[in-house]
Scaffold this active site. Structure first.
Site, PDB file in Angstrom:
ATOM      1  N   GLU A 114       0.865  -1.177   0.000  1.00  0.00           N
ATOM      2  CA  GLU A 114       0.000   0.000   0.000  1.00  0.00           C
ATOM      3  C   GLU A 114       0.894   1.217   0.000  1.00  0.00           C
ATOM      4  OE1 GLU A 114      -3.879  -1.492   2.524  1.00  0.00           O
ATOM      5  OE2 GLU A 114      -2.871   0.349   3.123  1.00  0.00           O
ATOM      6  N   ASP A 156      -6.396   9.369  10.086  1.00  0.00           N
ATOM      7  CA  ASP A 156      -5.109   8.818  10.499  1.00  0.00           C
ATOM      8  C   ASP A 156      -4.665   9.292  11.866  1.00  0.00           C
ATOM      9  OD1 ASP A 156      -4.112   7.082   8.361  1.00  0.00           O
ATOM     10  OD2 ASP A 156      -4.338   8.876   7.117  1.00  0.00           O
TER      11      ASP A 156
END
Lengths: 279, 406
Positions: free
Chosen positions: A50, A61
């Site tokens: 990724e 995040d």
């Protein structure tokens, strides 16, 4: 490219073990080091990569990935350079699937059609865009699928059985199950709960179900991998990068090696996962 | 960009997907999607529920102090020598700004939804204070995210929030301003989905927030329209309001949107000038993008990274704007103009001396535009301005700039 990813998951299935999916932030801490890390990942045992697209406002995040993004942006990373990173990786590795992960705005500003063309040209196999739920499929998901680029969707504990079919409808490649309600890098929840959730999703789809958010150690990878088709590790890797940097935030002499060491350990974990399941 | 053809009504939006033309939408993580769908469902029920509307009106009258007065600024009008200037006195509301209108509405929704914890983001602290206030009034624990820079420059409001029992969490990410506070509030929400209600303070964010906040704030324009018709027997020629996220502005604009004779003017923070990045003029100097759940005009670089911006006013220090404003701009129904820090500061002082009203720095931007326009207009013309907040919170900032020891 849907074929490369399908082929990889089929091979792993034949091997009888879950995938190790490693997340790095493109350009963290700089382009060259990031490319070095990316190239080291498959040898260390990563099955899919990724590749994070840095964004100034990463709302889903936690601190580790936020800081990785800030380092990359400070190092001059842009979406164009992240595409270039993938293309450079592809020059020497044509087997390892790459999934780009990030937020929509840089893509929107780059231009969706142009972005998808460059994604294909760079050898990228799929996209995960955090802030594009199924309700927003016309933006990028449908155009991506039309061009043969996988659009991988996140399913979460809040995605109930009523909502799952809508979430899975235009999903391809694999399903990314977010193991908890929260931001990346939080504490790992009880693996036994995750097993049930994966089973629930598998009741709705034939796609591989990979689990992320909170996986930090080989033991985590082993425990999660027992129930899932893949284990995603992100914050632990970017934290490893952070810990290897010099005082002024530049790549250290051991930055690439430090990541490789961590990933080798995680790879041992996923390779032991199904032994656990078989017990 | 796709231009929307002129609609029959400018007040019908958003569509069922939360879009105003190409703007708005629901750009959120999957974890939050079920929550905003729940909220939308509850909001649909509540707005058609007479008991909800009655409770809202009762609290408006007896807790906020509505209707707020419409005030003819006689000396300012004389001084400027042109159009008659009326202020909608939202600064007289409980807690000192228009923010309470929205907070009362949303806390009632939170209660209906069985939520037990309130989170909010704040820039100037006006929304934080209003959130802490309604949380105290209804007995909810409340966490307010506030950029560390804003915690510094809005100390009186930080203290107010703490007195009211809220926990203020300073956010150090980015420049430590409103955008960063909103990111952190979203991270909290995504982590605490079961019990937490996110009380967004401006007419932005994912659908249904822009619509819902607008509807709660439209009481401003609805009252002002009736009050002005009573005072003058006619509608204003121009309605002016300051725009950060744009909740006070959409609140006063919306009831006038279908009055074709009424010009609508939003005033953006021009900061230190539009040449560099030291401003918050998202429409005047930005471009469309996606942030915080909606597509709208943003300050961003060529790579789609969001810029921090600058304004003397913490409440306008946001690199985006509510999506309905972006739409009103794109179809030409409203115009958006920048006002610089120093112009706002001059306006702040002028109003203080001429009318005995200390305005907040946010509406001082709107006032500076009034000061520019009024002299060029006829004495039979009328300007309506939203005086959205009082300036008590800003005296330290202003004192510092004017070189006064406080």
């Amino acid at each position: 490219m849907t074929a490369r990813m399908d082929k990889r998951f089929a091979a792993l299935k034949a091997e009888g073990r879950p995938a190790l999916i490693t997340y790095i932030m493109g350009g963290d801490p700089d382009f060259e080091t990031s490319l070095g890390i990316m190239k080291a990942l498959p040898d260390a045992g990563a099955d899919l990569i990724e590749l994070g697209m840095p964004f100034s406002d990463p709302m889903a995040d936690g601190p580790a990935v936020q800081m990785a993004g800030q380092r990359a942006l400070k190092g001059g990373q842009t979406l164009a350079k992240t595409l270039k990173l993938a293309a450079s990786f592809r020059e020497t590795d044509t087997e390892t699937p790459i999934v780009m992960m990030g937020y929509y705005n840089p893509i929107y500003v780059y231009g969706v059609e142009r972005f998808l063309d460059d994604v294909i040209a760079s050898g990228i196999d799929g996209l995960i865009v955090v802030d594009l739920p199924p309700e927003m499929d016309d933006e990028l998901c449908i155009p991506a699928l039309a061009k043969g680029v996988n659009f991988i969707r996140l399913a979460t504990p809040t995605t109930d059985d009523k909502r799952l079919p809508a979430v899975l409808k235009n999903t391809s490649g694999f399903v990314y199950y977010v193991s908890m309600n929260g931001i990346t890098g939080s504490a790992l929840p009880d693996p036994s709960l995750i097993g049930g959730a994966v089973k629930r999703i598998k009741g709705h789809t034939a796609l591989p179900v990979c689990v992320g958010f909170g996986v930090k150690t080989a033991d985590h990878a082993k425990a999660i991998g027992a129930a899932a088709d893949g284990v995603v590790v992100g914050s632990a890797i970017v934290s490893q990068i952070a810990g290897s940097l010099t005082k002024d935030g530049k790549a250290g002499p051991d930055t690439v090696a430090a990541v490789a060491t961590l990933v080798r350990g995680l790879a041992t974990g996923v390779r032991a996962a199904r032994l656990v399941a078989a017990e | 960009m796709n231009e929307t053809p002129q609609p029959n009504s400018f007040r019908a939006g958003p569509d069922e997907d939360g879009r105003f033309g190409i703007f708005g939408g629901r750009f959120v993580a999957e974890t939050l999607m079920p929550l905003i769908l729940d909220l939308q469902g509850e909001w649909e029920k509540a707005k058609n529920d007479p008991s909800f509307q009655k409770e809202l009106a009762d609290l408006g009258a007896h807790y906020i102090g509505r209707p707020s007065p419409l005030y003819f600024a006689e000396r300012l009008t004389e001084h400027l020598g042109g159009a008659k200037i009326y202020f909608k006195r939202e600064e007289l509301n409980h807690t000192g700004s228009h923010k309470i209108n929205n907070c009362i509405g949303q806390i009632l929704l939170a209660k209906r939804m069985g939520k037990t914890r309130i989170i909010a983001e704040t820039g100037a602290g006006q929304h934080g204070v209003a959130s802490a206030t309604v949380a105290a009034r209804f007995g909810f624990p409340c966490v307010v995210y506030m950029g560390a820079t804003d915690v510094q420059r809005q100390a009186p409001n930080v203290f107010r929030m703490k007195l009211l029992g809220a926990e203020v969490r300073p956010v150090t990410a980015g420049h430590g301003t409103l955008k960063d506070a909103m990111n952190e509030a979203l991270r909290d929400w995504v982590t605490n989905v079961d019990d937490t209600y996110y009380l967004i303070g401006t007419a932005a964010g994912p659908h249904p927030y822009p619509e819902m906040v607008r509807d709660f704030q439209s009481v401003i324009g609805t009252e002002a329209r009736a009050q002005l018709l009573e005072a003058e027997g006619r509608l204003p020629d121009v309605v002016i309001a300051a725009v950060g996220g744009g909740s006070n502005a959409i609140g006063i604009f919306h009831p006038f949107l279908d009055d074709k004779s009424v010009r609508i003017v939003g005033v953006e923070a021009g900061g230190r000038g539009l040449q560099g990045v030291d401003h918050c003029a998202s429409i005047t100097a930005g471009s469309p993008g996606v942030l915080h759940g909606n597509r709208t005009y943003l300050l961003q670089d060529g790579d789609g990274q969001i810029l921090e911006g600058h304004s003397i006013s913490a409440g306008l220090d946001y690199p985006g704007i509510g999506p309905e404003h972006s739409w009103l701009h794109s179809i030409g129904r409203a115009e958006y103009v920048p006002i610089m820090d120093d112009e706002a500061l001059d306006a702040f002082q002028m109003l203080t001396r001429l009318e005995g009203i200390i305005p907040a720095l946010e509406p001082s931007h709107a006032l500076a535009e009034v000061i520019k326009r009024a002299p060029k207009m006829g004495k039979d013309e009328i300007i309506l301005m939203n005086l959205s907040g009082r300036g008590d919170k800003d005296i330290f900032t202003v004192g510092k700039i004017l070189g006064m020891e406080l």
